[in-house]
Design a protein around this motif. Sequence first.
Motif, short mmCIF file in Angstrom:
data_model
loop_
_atom_site.label_atom_id
_atom_site.label_comp_id
_atom_site.label_asym_id
_atom_site.label_seq_id
_atom_site.Cartn_x
_atom_site.Cartn_y
_atom_site.Cartn_z
N THR A 61 -21.09 61.84 -101.26
CA THR A 61 -20.01 62.12 -100.35
C THR A 61 -19.99 63.49 -99.69
O THR A 61 -20.42 64.63 -100.47
CB THR A 61 -18.72 61.87 -100.91
OG1 THR A 61 -18.23 62.68 -102.05
CG2 THR A 61 -18.35 60.48 -101.59
N ARG A 77 -17.54 61.20 -95.26
CA ARG A 77 -18.50 60.19 -94.97
C ARG A 77 -19.34 59.76 -96.39
O ARG A 77 -19.45 60.95 -97.12
CB ARG A 77 -19.26 60.13 -93.70
CG ARG A 77 -18.82 60.11 -92.58
CD ARG A 77 -18.21 58.72 -92.43
NE ARG A 77 -17.46 58.51 -91.03
CZ ARG A 77 -16.17 58.73 -90.73
NH1 ARG A 77 -15.38 59.15 -91.55
NH2 ARG A 77 -15.73 58.73 -89.60
N LEU A 96 -16.56 50.78 -97.17
CA LEU A 96 -15.76 51.94 -96.74
C LEU A 96 -15.30 52.00 -95.37
O LEU A 96 -14.11 52.15 -95.06
CB LEU A 96 -16.37 53.11 -97.12
CG LEU A 96 -16.40 53.47 -98.64
CD1 LEU A 96 -17.33 54.70 -99.07
CD2 LEU A 96 -14.89 54.23 -99.10
N PRO A 97 -16.24 51.77 -94.36
CA PRO A 97 -15.52 51.88 -92.88
C PRO A 97 -14.75 50.73 -92.68
O PRO A 97 -13.83 51.01 -91.88
CB PRO A 97 -16.93 52.16 -92.19
CG PRO A 97 -17.87 51.72 -92.79
CD PRO A 97 -17.78 52.15 -94.28
N HIS A 196 -13.95 57.82 -97.54
CA HIS A 196 -14.28 57.54 -96.12
C HIS A 196 -12.88 58.31 -95.82
O HIS A 196 -11.93 57.62 -96.15
CB HIS A 196 -14.36 56.39 -95.83
CG HIS A 196 -14.68 56.13 -94.22
ND1 HIS A 196 -15.78 56.02 -93.72
CD2 HIS A 196 -14.10 55.86 -93.32
CE1 HIS A 196 -16.02 55.66 -92.34
NE2 HIS A 196 -14.82 55.97 -91.98
#
Length: 203
Positions: A61, A77, A96-97, A196
Amino acid sequence: MPAAGRSEFEATDRIGDLARELWGTRVQWPGRIVRSGPHTVRPGSEEPPGARVLGPGDTVTVRLGPLLGGHGADFTRTVVLGDDPAGIRLRLHEDLPALFAAGRGVFHRDAGITGRELYAALGGLVGKAGWSLVGPHAGRLAGGTPSADPCCTRPESLIGPDNELPLRRPTPDGRQAHWSLELHLVDARSTFGGSHADLLDLP
């Protein structure tokens, strides 16, 4: 930048140097910017011990604290280094996104949604996808950092179970409240995680 063989601190320093070279700015978030492997399981408020070296197959991360119009924000991200034969880390990278977009959709569909309601909705979305949501909140008011502004840790400044106020409201200084949505997910055994974060209510 994150690469196998570099320590988290080396990668953190390189990102800071690059920000200064390209934009003449510095990262605003306290602590290390880069976390890897088991360090990605810890909440953002907990500084991991030691200087772990990034390895192949790690989830990594990268957490930045850019200044937007003079106000602090969160931008995080997650990447996967190298191959992932089991595919579970890559699935987290893809989820995640997608989960962030789903959470943003919940926010935009309900003009009066509170911090508690959005936090509960996020927990349901994350659990359905097979992950666990980590930490006591899933975002905060944009405009400061916990180390610089103690108000950032008050319940009404967080997307969490104790915030019963509508997220769409003016702040005490009269400006429109804007929010950073921060998803921190871990696998079922809490062996690795990913994050995220981005602005919730602005494109």
